[in-house]
Design an enzyme around this catalytic site. Structure first.
Site: not given
Length: 350
Positions: A178, A180, A258, A260, A289, A308, A310
């Site tokens: 996508g 990213i 980076t 999910r 998390e 977390h 990024a």
């Protein structure tokens, strides 16, 4: 019209209000009254609240703050069915995230509440961070830094069997292509890497135009020295990389996540790392998390971990605020939203 700016310690209420004032200042059709609510994320981790995921704060806080409000701008506020039922005047929830996971979409649609979101707001930040994690894992930067901090000069890291790998000429696989993934690919190609991508929603023409090769997941895993995950988490992609697919990777390969935590089955990772099946693992996201104190990967020198981060850039926060403010501005002007998460909604008041 009353607007609730339910911000936090990243996208602050003031940032949301400032973006809204800039968006509507020149063509405001009616007076705006902005109420601010400050939620504790990320100082306190997000979590499930009242049936929605990844939310911060309580339903009671949001209900109290939303009284009389027609619009809610937020990143993490739990907009649950209970909140929606308690706030009949609510007509728009604009969420400054890639997906409105903190909103009960079914309840919003039933109540005629439009829900918008902010795709791409952290694409550049997340892509740059993925590259940083790839380089850190390939070149053992965190391990070398930790040794230096302890006063140890690890000259043996220069030995051939300990040395890192260059990106130039290396096959790097991107699972998910996508916004990213496409930025990551562009940066990797600048390094000279050979980029393979696996994504059922990407066509061959797009891949060829970008200078990458579109392949199946199994071919990607069995071919690439580095694999970086960039897919969205769905029921189809949950535990997409499991023990069987880890076994396809070349011995000593590097795996980076980076995106999910749920994309990766964490159970086989300790064995894969101890055995050398994985040469290194870089994680910014986790199945739980934060990871528990007895997390089996803690302390391994071939594991790079960050909490977390990024998407954590100032530009991301500013961009997110502008995107949601733009949706509110379109609502005020009677225009259609650009990023509507529930197109079935029947009532969006102009």
């Amino acid at each position: 019209m009353r607007v609730l700016a339910a911000g936090d310690n990243f996208v602050s209420p003031d940032l949301l209000v400032t973006a809204l004032e800039e968006e509507t200042g020149a063509d405001r059709l009616e007076p705006l009254e902005a109420t601010r609510l400050h939620l504790p994320w990320p100082v306190e981790p997000f979590g499930p609240v009242g049936g929605v995921e990844e939310a911060s704060g309580t339903e009671e806080q949001v209900i109290a703050a939303l009284r009389g409000a027609e619009v809610c701008m937020t990143q993490m506020a739990p907009v649950t069915s209970r909140v929606i039922d308690a706030c009949p005047g609510l007509r728009l929830v604009s969420v400054c995230r890639g997906g409105p996971v903190n909103v009960d979409l079914e309840a919003a649609t039933r109540a005629g509440v439009a829900v918008t979101y902010a795709p791409g707001r952290n694409a550049t930040a997340a892509a740059e961070y993925a590259i940083a994690m790839i380089l850190a894992a390939l070149r053992r930067v965190p391990a070398a830094d930790a040794e230096m901090r302890e006063g140890r000069w690890r000259g043996d890291f220069y030995a051939y069997d300990q040395a890192g790998v260059e990106l130039d000429g290396t096959a790097v696989g991107l699972v998910g292509y996508g916004a990213i993934g496409r930025i990551v690919a562009r940066i990797l190609r600048a390094f000279g890497a050979h980029v393979l991508v696996s994504d059922p929603y990407t066509d061959k023409a797009t891949a060829e135009e970008d200078g990458v090769r579109l392949v199946g997941l199994e071919e990607l895993l069995s071919t690439c020295t580095v694999v970086s995950l960039h897919a969205r988490l769905t029921e189809e992609t949950r535990n997409l990389i499991d023990a069987d697919r880890l076994a396809l990777m070349p011995r000593g390969a590097v795996l980076v996540n980076t995106a999910r935590g749920g994309l990766l089955d964490h159970a086989p990772l300790p064995d894969a790392l101890h055995s050398g099946r994985l040469g290194a693992l870089a994680l910014d996201v986790y199945d739980v998390e934060p990871p528990p104190a007895d997390w089996p990967l803690r302390g391994l020198d071939n594991v790079v971990t960050t909490p977390h981060l990024a998407g954590a850039t100032r530009q991301t926060a500013e961009r997110a605020a502008r995107i949601v403010a733009g949706e509110v501005g379109r609502y005020l002007r009677g225009q259609a939203p650009r990023h509507l998460a529930n197109p079935e909604v029947r009532e969006v008041r102009a």
